[in-house]
Design an enzyme around this catalytic site. Structure first.
Site, PDB file in Angstrom:
ATOM      1  CG  ASP A 163      -2.005   0.943   1.254  1.00  0.00           C
ATOM      2  OD1 ASP A 163      -2.048   1.787   0.347  1.00  0.00           O
ATOM      3  OD2 ASP A 163      -2.843   0.876   2.167  1.00  0.00           O
ATOM      4  N   GLY A 210      -4.938   3.692  -7.981  1.00  0.00           N
ATOM      5  CA  GLY A 210      -5.119   4.009  -9.393  1.00  0.00           C
ATOM      6  C   GLY A 210      -4.170   5.061  -9.935  1.00  0.00           C
ATOM      7  CG  ASP A 231      -9.230   3.392   0.999  1.00  0.00           C
ATOM      8  OD1 ASP A 231      -8.384   3.197   0.094  1.00  0.00           O
ATOM      9  OD2 ASP A 231      -8.936   3.386   2.207  1.00  0.00           O
TER      10      ASP A 231
END
Ligand code: GLA
Length: 404
Positions: A163, A210, A231
Site C-alpha cells: 500500500d 489508481g 478506498d
C-alpha cells in the site's frame, strides 16, 4: 501504537491524491514501463478470500484472524472458492536488531498463525507499504524490501497487499509527474523482485489508488492485482462511483492479472441486500478480486447467500479470465457485459435510479441474431431461449443474466 493525528494527516493527503487520480484516470501517455519482474501464475482467476480492513480496521488480532479462518470453512465459503485470509494494516511491530520486522503484541506468532490457517486448507495474506510508514502509521518496508519479503516467506505468507501510503508525499516532492511515476514504479518493482527472489509463490497485490494507470504497468512490476481507485466505503453511492470508474478498463486487462476496485463491503450493514447484490454482480462482471470485508463469524444467512452465490462466483472466476465492461447506458440505466468461456456471456442490467425501472436485454447485446438461452443468476432460474427479455429492475438493483 497508532498515532491518530498522523493517520488523519496521511489519510487526508491520500484523499487529495486519490481525488486527483480519480479525476482523470484513463487518459494520457502510459508511464514508462519497468523491466519485467515476474508474471507468476499465482492468480489464474481473481483472488478470492477475506481481508480484515473494512470491518475490523485497527482492531484485528491473532484470535480474530483465526476466527475468520474457522468461519470461512464452517460457513461453506471456502468450499465456494474463498481462499485467502488477509491481515491488513496494524499488525506491524518494531524491527529487531538485525532489522527484521516483528509483529506487534496483537500477533504473538505469525508463523504459528500461518500454520493454523494453512491447516484449514486456506492461505494467509499480509500487508505492508513501500514507504517508511503504512497508512495507519505502522512500520513500512522502505529500505527493508528484500528482508521483509524473506520474512514473509519464512512465516508462510501467500499474499502481500503493498500500500503506497507514506511514499506518496516523497513522490509529490519529486518535482514533476515523470519523476513521481518513476519513484512509484521503482518501489513496486523492488518488492516484486524481492518476492520473486524468495521462490515462494506470493500473490502481489498493488494498492496505489489508481495513480498513473496501474492497469498499464502493474503486471510489469510483478503485480497480479492492482487497485484502480481510492478506498471503498460501505455506502451505495461510493460503491457505484468506484464501479463506474472501471468503465473502459477491460481493454487493458489480460488473464491472470486483475484490476482491483477494492474489497467487498457485503454484510457490513451500510447497504441493502439489493445494493449488495448489485455490488457483487458488478465485481463479478469486472473479474475483480472477491475479498469479503465483513465479520465472517457473524454473518446473516442473507449475507452468506450473497457472498456464496455459486452462479455469481462462477462469473467472477470464469476460466477465460476476461474482464467485462459497460456496453450501453441510458441515463441511470446501465448494461454491463462480460465474455465467458465457451461463447457464453454475463449481462447485468443495472438500475442506478431511485425508482424501479423496466429494462430490456436483447440478443444483440451479446452479438447474437438468433434467440439465446437466458439464466437469471440471482433467482437461479432458466428463462428459456429469447431474442429479448424485459423485467422490472428495482431501484439500485440488478438483473444478472448468464447468456448462452
Ligand atoms: C489504505 C488502503 C486501505 C487499507 C488502509 C490501511 O487506505 O487503501 O485498503 O489498507 O490503507 O491503513
Amino acid at each position: 501504537m497508532q498515532n491518530k493525528w498522523n493517520r488523519v494527516a496521511t489519510c487526508a493527503f491520500m484523499w487529495v491524491l486519490a481525488g486527483a487520480a480519480e479525476a482523470a484516470p484513463h487518459s494520457g501517455a502510459p508511464p514508462k514501463s519497468a523491466s519485467p519482474a515476474q508474471t507468476p501464475a499465482t492468480a489464474p482467476t481473481p483472488p478470492m478470500g477475506w481481508n480484515s480492513w473494512n470491518h475490523f480496521a485497527g482492531k484485528i488480532d491473532d484470535a480474530t484472524v483465526r476466527a475468520q479462518a474457522d468461519a470461512m470453512v464452517s460457513s461453506g465459503l471456502a468450499a465456494a472458492g474463498y481462499r485467502y485470509i488477509n491481515i491488513d494494516d496494524t499488525w506491524e511491530g518494531t524491527r529487531g536488531p538485525d532489522g527484521a520486522i516483528r509483529p506487534n503484541s496483537k500477533f504473538p506468532d505469525m508463523k504459528a498463525l500461518a500454520d493454523y490457517v494453512h491447516a484449514k486448507g486456506l492461505k494467509l495474506g499480509i500487508y505492508s507499504s513501500p514507504g517508511a510508514k503504512t497508512c495507519a502509521n505502522f512500520e513500512g518496508s522502505l529500505g527493508h524490501e528484500e528482508q521483509d519479503a524473506k520474512t514473509y516467506a519464512g512465516w508462510g505468507i501467500d499474499y502481500l497487499k503493498y500500500d503506497l501510503c507514506s511514499l506518496g508525499p516523497s513522490m509529490q516532492q519529486a518535482g514533476g509527474l515523470e519523476k513521481a511515476q518513476a519513484i512509484e514504479l521503482a518501489a513496486y518493482l523492488k518488492m516484486g523482485q524481492a518476492l520473486k527472489a524468495t521462490g515462494r509463490p506470493i500473490v502481489y497485490s498493488l494498492c496505489q489508488y489508481g495513480f498513473y494507470q496501474p492497469w498499464r504497468w502493474g503486471r510489469s512490476v510483478g503485480g497480479v492485482a492492482w487497485r484502480t481507485t481510492g478506498d471503498i466505503t460501505d455506502k451505495y453511492p461510493r460503491m457505484i462511483q468506484i464501479a463506474q470508474m472501471q468503465a473502459g478498463l477491460s481493454k487493458f486487462q489480460t488473464p491472470g492479472a486483475w484490476n482491483d476496485p477494492d474489497m467487498l463491503e457485503v454484510g457490513n450493514g451500510g447497504m441493502s441486500p439489493i445494493e449488495y447484490r448489485t455490488h457483487m454482480s458488478l465485481w463479478a462482471i469486472l473479474a475483480a478480486p472477491l475479498l469479503a470485508g465483513n465479520d465472517l463469524s457473524k454473518m446473516t444467512p442473507e449475507t452468506l447467500a450473497i457472498l456464496g452465490n455459486r452462479g455469481v462466483i462462477a462469473i467472477d472466476q470464469d476460466p477465460m479470465g476476461k474482464q467485462g465492461d459497460r456496453l450501453r447506458q441510458e441515463g441511470p440505466l446501465e448494461v454491463w457485459t462480460r465474455p465467458l468461456a465457451g461463447g457464453a456471456h454475463a449481462v447485468g442490467l443495472f438500475n442506478l435510479s431511485d425508482l424501479p425501472a423496466n429494462m430490456t436485454f436483447t440478443a444483440s447485446d451479446v452479438g447474437a441474431k438468433a434467440p439465446v438461452a437466458l439464466h437469471d443468476v440471482w433467482a437461479d432460474k432458466d428463462l428459456g431461449k429469447r431474442k429479448t427479455y424485459s423485467a422490472v429492475v428495482p431501484a439500485h438493483g440488478v438483473l444478472l443474466l448468464r447468456v448462452g
